[in-house]
Design a protein around this motif. Structure first.
Motif, short mmCIF file in Angstrom:
data_model
loop_
_atom_site.label_atom_id
_atom_site.label_comp_id
_atom_site.label_asym_id
_atom_site.label_seq_id
_atom_site.Cartn_x
_atom_site.Cartn_y
_atom_site.Cartn_z
N GLU A 1 -12.88 -0.90 4.77
CA GLU A 1 -11.92 -0.02 5.47
C GLU A 1 -11.29 0.97 4.49
O GLU A 1 -10.97 2.10 4.85
CB GLU A 1 -10.83 -0.87 6.12
N ALA A 2 -11.12 0.52 3.23
CA ALA A 2 -10.54 1.39 2.20
C ALA A 2 -11.60 2.26 1.53
O ALA A 2 -11.28 3.04 0.62
CB ALA A 2 -9.84 0.53 1.14
N LYS A 3 -12.87 2.11 1.98
CA LYS A 3 -14.00 2.86 1.43
C LYS A 3 -14.18 2.59 -0.07
O LYS A 3 -14.40 3.49 -0.88
CB LYS A 3 -13.82 4.37 1.68
N LEU A 4 -14.09 1.30 -0.39
CA LEU A 4 -14.29 0.85 -1.76
C LEU A 4 -15.50 -0.09 -1.80
O LEU A 4 -15.86 -0.70 -0.78
CB LEU A 4 -13.06 0.10 -2.27
N GLY A 5 -16.07 -0.24 -2.98
CA GLY A 5 -17.15 -1.21 -3.15
C GLY A 5 -16.61 -2.62 -2.95
O GLY A 5 -15.45 -2.90 -3.24
N ASP A 6 -17.47 -3.52 -2.45
CA ASP A 6 -17.04 -4.89 -2.18
C ASP A 6 -16.47 -5.58 -3.42
O ASP A 6 -15.55 -6.39 -3.33
CB ASP A 6 -18.22 -5.72 -1.65
N ALA A 7 -17.01 -5.27 -4.59
CA ALA A 7 -16.54 -5.92 -5.81
C ALA A 7 -15.26 -5.28 -6.36
O ALA A 7 -14.49 -5.93 -7.07
CB ALA A 7 -17.62 -5.87 -6.88
N THR A 8 -15.01 -4.04 -6.00
CA THR A 8 -13.86 -3.32 -6.57
C THR A 8 -12.54 -3.97 -6.21
O THR A 8 -11.63 -4.07 -7.04
CB THR A 8 -13.85 -1.86 -6.08
N ILE A 9 -12.41 -4.44 -4.97
CA ILE A 9 -11.14 -4.99 -4.53
C ILE A 9 -10.71 -6.20 -5.37
O ILE A 9 -9.52 -6.43 -5.60
CB ILE A 9 -11.21 -5.37 -3.02
N TYR A 10 -11.73 -6.96 -5.86
CA TYR A 10 -11.41 -8.16 -6.64
C TYR A 10 -10.91 -7.82 -8.04
O TYR A 10 -10.34 -8.67 -8.72
CB TYR A 10 -12.64 -9.08 -6.72
N LYS A 11 -11.10 -6.58 -8.47
CA LYS A 11 -10.55 -6.17 -9.76
C LYS A 11 -9.03 -6.00 -9.65
O LYS A 11 -8.32 -6.03 -10.66
CB LYS A 11 -11.17 -4.85 -10.20
N TYR A 12 -8.55 -5.82 -8.42
CA TYR A 12 -7.12 -5.62 -8.19
C TYR A 12 -6.46 -6.89 -7.66
O TYR A 12 -5.32 -7.22 -8.05
CB TYR A 12 -6.91 -4.48 -7.19
N PHE A 13 -7.15 -7.59 -6.76
CA PHE A 13 -6.58 -8.80 -6.15
C PHE A 13 -7.68 -9.86 -6.04
O PHE A 13 -8.70 -9.61 -5.38
CB PHE A 13 -6.03 -8.49 -4.76
N PRO A 14 -7.48 -11.03 -6.64
CA PRO A 14 -8.52 -12.07 -6.59
C PRO A 14 -8.61 -12.78 -5.25
O PRO A 14 -9.59 -13.49 -4.99
CB PRO A 14 -8.10 -13.04 -7.69
N SER A 15 -7.61 -12.61 -4.37
CA SER A 15 -7.62 -13.30 -3.08
C SER A 15 -6.71 -12.58 -2.10
O SER A 15 -5.89 -11.73 -2.48
CB SER A 15 -7.14 -14.75 -3.24
N LYS A 16 -6.82 -12.96 -0.81
CA LYS A 16 -5.95 -12.37 0.20
C LYS A 16 -4.50 -12.77 -0.04
O LYS A 16 -3.58 -11.97 0.19
CB LYS A 16 -6.37 -12.83 1.60
N GLU A 17 -4.28 -14.00 -0.50
CA GLU A 17 -2.92 -14.45 -0.77
C GLU A 17 -2.26 -13.61 -1.86
O GLU A 17 -1.09 -13.21 -1.74
CB GLU A 17 -2.92 -15.93 -1.19
N LYS A 18 -3.03 -13.29 -2.91
CA LYS A 18 -2.50 -12.44 -3.98
C LYS A 18 -2.24 -11.03 -3.47
O LYS A 18 -1.31 -10.36 -3.92
CB LYS A 18 -3.49 -12.41 -5.16
N LEU A 19 -3.03 -10.60 -2.53
CA LEU A 19 -2.84 -9.28 -1.95
C LEU A 19 -1.51 -9.22 -1.18
O LEU A 19 -0.77 -8.23 -1.27
CB LEU A 19 -4.02 -8.96 -1.03
N VAL A 20 -1.22 -10.28 -0.45
CA VAL A 20 0.05 -10.34 0.29
C VAL A 20 1.23 -10.33 -0.68
O VAL A 20 2.23 -9.64 -0.47
CB VAL A 20 0.09 -11.59 1.19
N LEU A 21 1.12 -11.11 -1.75
CA LEU A 21 2.18 -11.09 -2.76
C LEU A 21 2.31 -9.70 -3.38
O LEU A 21 3.42 -9.24 -3.66
CB LEU A 21 1.87 -12.12 -3.86
N GLY A 22 1.16 -9.03 -3.55
CA GLY A 22 1.18 -7.68 -4.09
C GLY A 22 1.91 -6.71 -3.17
O GLY A 22 2.56 -5.77 -3.65
N TYR A 23 1.82 -6.95 -1.87
CA TYR A 23 2.55 -6.09 -0.93
C TYR A 23 4.05 -6.17 -1.19
O TYR A 23 4.74 -5.14 -1.25
CB TYR A 23 2.27 -6.51 0.52
N PHE A 24 4.58 -7.38 -1.33
CA PHE A 24 6.02 -7.54 -1.55
C PHE A 24 6.43 -6.98 -2.91
O PHE A 24 7.51 -6.39 -3.03
CB PHE A 24 6.42 -9.01 -1.43
#
Length: 244
Positions: A39-62
């Motif tokens: 959805e962000a038009k990124l490579g599948d592996a790229t997102i893991y360079k920023y967030f290792p999991s969905k839980e970490k992504l939620v924490l990143g939001y806050f």
């Protein structure tokens, strides 16, 4: 090719906003890291360079929301503001930042509540920056003679960081017009705090143990809003704050 820090920051924000939109539409469990990346038009592996999991992504939001709120608060003129007014402006800035994502915040809050050790720990997203600003405010108020000398400013700033998450929980349950109950909560609770600081009473309370106070504070914030507001009104009167 190496990306600049500016580009990394933009990608970091893009991933978070994309996750907010996707999880708001279809829920946390139904959203995958691969979907968010695409959805962000990124490579599948790229997102893991920023967030290792969905839980970490939620924490990143806050973490990002607190950073944005603090930045907005710093840019707001505060000349002549009292300690209570500056603290209230800080918390208002946070809620204003969260308002557009309120549905997602409710979802994310539920996830955080499943990790009670996180809610009582130093790793709470945004806590470090929030504590730094509040501790500076307390020092300024102390130097100006607005409050009594407080040797526990660091501990108190930590409690107020936890309190900010309690306020978010209260706000999410607030069905009053224009979130009037939340506004009243902030006014009453911060008035009680400043009165306690002016009398030196907060120093005695902090001596009883910050962990106990922190856990009880978070527990209080989960109670019925009307009962909590009534309790704060009584506390303000007891500290000499007059009628609500």
């Amino acid at each position: 090719m190496r990306t600049s820090k500016s580009q990394q920051a933009k990608t970091h924000r893009l991933i978070i906003q994309t996750a907010v939109d996707l999880m708001t539409q279809q829920g946390f469990e139904s959203s995958t890291m691969k979907q968010i990346a695409r959805e962000a038009k990124l490579g599948d592996a790229t997102i893991y360079k920023y967030f290792p999991s969905k839980e970490k992504l939620v924490l990143g939001y806050f973490e990002l929301a607190y950073e944005d709120a603090l930045a907005q608060w710093r840019q707001t003129p505060q000349t002549g503001f009292t300690l209570q007014e500056r603290l209230q402006l800080l918390l208002d800035s946070l809620l204003e930042r969260l308002l557009a994502d309120r549905e997602f915040v409710a979802l994310a809050r539920d996830l955080l509540r499943r990790a009670p050790l996180l809610m009582l720990g130093e790793e709470l997203p945004g806590k470090r920056a929030f504590k730094h600003e509040v501790e500076a405010l307390l020092s300024q108020a102390e130097e100006a003679g607005e409050i009594a000398p407080c040797p526990f400013k660091h501990a108190l700033a930590g409690l107020l960081a936890d309190y900010s998450y309690g306020v978010i929980g209260f706000w999410l349950r607030d069905t009053s017009e224009h979130f009037g109950d939340t506004t009243q909560l902030l006014d009453l609770s911060l008035a009680v705090l400043v009165l306690a600081l002016q009398t030196g009473m907060v120093n005695k309370l902090l001596e009883l143990g910050g962990f106990m106070l922190r856990s009880q504070l978070l527990r209080l914030m989960q109670q019925d809003g009307t009962g909590l507001l009534d309790l704060l009104k009584l506390a303000r009167q007891g500290l000499g704050g007059g009628r609500p």
